[in-house]
Scaffold this active site. Structure first.
Site, PDB file in Angstrom:
ATOM      1  CB  SER A 149      -0.963  -0.042   1.190  1.00 26.40           C
ATOM      2  OG  SER A 149      -1.988   0.917   1.050  1.00 26.40           O
ATOM      3  CG  ASP A 225      -7.279  -3.340  -2.372  1.00 29.13           C
ATOM      4  OD1 ASP A 225      -7.881  -2.449  -1.758  1.00 29.13           O
ATOM      5  OD2 ASP A 225      -6.059  -3.552  -2.243  1.00 29.13           O
ATOM      6  CG  HIS A 258      -5.571  -2.707   1.033  1.00 27.16           C
ATOM      7  ND1 HIS A 258      -4.966  -2.401  -0.173  1.00 27.16           N
ATOM      8  CD2 HIS A 258      -4.988  -1.889   1.957  1.00 27.16           C
ATOM      9  CE1 HIS A 258      -4.078  -1.441   0.020  1.00 27.16           C
ATOM     10  NE2 HIS A 258      -4.055  -1.114   1.295  1.00 27.16           N
TER      11      HIS A 258
END
Length: 280
Positions: A149, A225, A258
């Site tokens: 991320s 995600d 995620h």
């Protein structure tokens, strides 16, 4: 330095260390996994290092407790170093939101106050920390970098900004174009100011357009995600890579979100990827 955690793990040791950072002007923690090959007497050869960068709100704990990476690092003889996501301490500027300030350093060197005093994560990760690791541990100058991320953004940007410093780079769910994403726009406005031209130096998609080193990029992105469309947008980087002829492997993984469940599912493949490059 002070070692604050020391745990046996897959024949090696998972440690956490604390030290005073010159680049950041504060006390920092970083995690180090030393595989069994690093034990005294087992190998006189220094081992390669994979640097792992975390996402928003994380500390050095998330990856070492959730990713299951130590098993693969032990298999391949790779040291893993995982620093915190931002400077810490009472004197360090902060914000009342999770995506700015402590836990959200974005791996850049801030130019705007009050952030510029401490928020120099690029210099810490790319410069100060490797010097420390290579001086204090059985670590060679063969380096790889990866992250998740915000940390995926950091891995891509640091590798692209420092040609020749890393043998390989990969990312999970990276923020590939922070100049075009709400997380990045908020952070860049605060840390770098209103001039968007200055943002390009910290945006992987922009850096790719003029990159001199053709270091292949490996990216895994979950198709489920929750941040895919709004914050991550890997197709933007893919288009830039195609336009510039930069090697990119973008793998869209069905069903994955995620979370660290996603990272744990593919971290073995990433470590094998880095290990091959580090041996070359």
């Amino acid at each position: 330095m002070e070692r604050i955690e020391h745990r046996a793990c897959f024949g090696g040791w998972q440690d956490v260390w604390r030290h005073e950072s010159t680049a950041l002007g504060c006390t920092m923690n970083f995690a180090v996994y030393l595989p069994p090959q690093a034990h005294e007497g087992k190998s006189a050869q220094k081992l390669p290092v994979l640097y792992w960068l975390f996402g928003l709100t994380c500390t050095e704990q998330n990856f070492i407790t959730k990713a299951g990476a130590q098993r693969y690092a032990a298999e391949h003889g790779v040291i893993i170093v995982a620093p915190d996501t931002s400077p810490r301490g009472d004197a360090v500027a902060d914000a009342e939101s999770y995506d700015l300030g402590k836990g959200a350093g974005f791996y850049l060197n801030a130019t705007q106050q009050p952030w510029a005093t401490h928020y120099r994560m690029h210099d810490y990760v790319a410069g100060e920390l490797p010097k420390l690791i290579e001086a204090e541990f059985p670590a060679s100058e063969r380096r790889a970098i990866s992250g998740h991320s915000m940390g995926g953004h950091g891995a891509l940007v640091i590798a692209l900004r420092n040609p020749g410093r890393y043998r390989s780079v990969s990312a999970f769910s990276p923020i590939v174009a922070p100049s075009q994403a709400p997380w990045g726009e908020k952070a860049f406005s605060a840390y770098l100011g209103a001039d968007r031209e200055t943002w390009k130096a910290w945006d992987a998609t922009e850096l790719l357009k003029t990159a001199m080193e053709r270091l292949p990029l490996l990216i895994d992105q979950g198709e489920a995600d929750e941040f895919l469309a709004s914050q991550l947008r890997p197709h933007v980087l893919q288009a830039a890579a195609e336009a510039s002829g930069h090697p990119l492997t973008l793998r869209l993984q069905p069903g994955h979100d995620h979370s660290y469940y996603f990272i744990a599912s593919f971290i073995g493949e990433h470590i094998a990827h880095h290990a091959a490059a580090l041996r070359a």
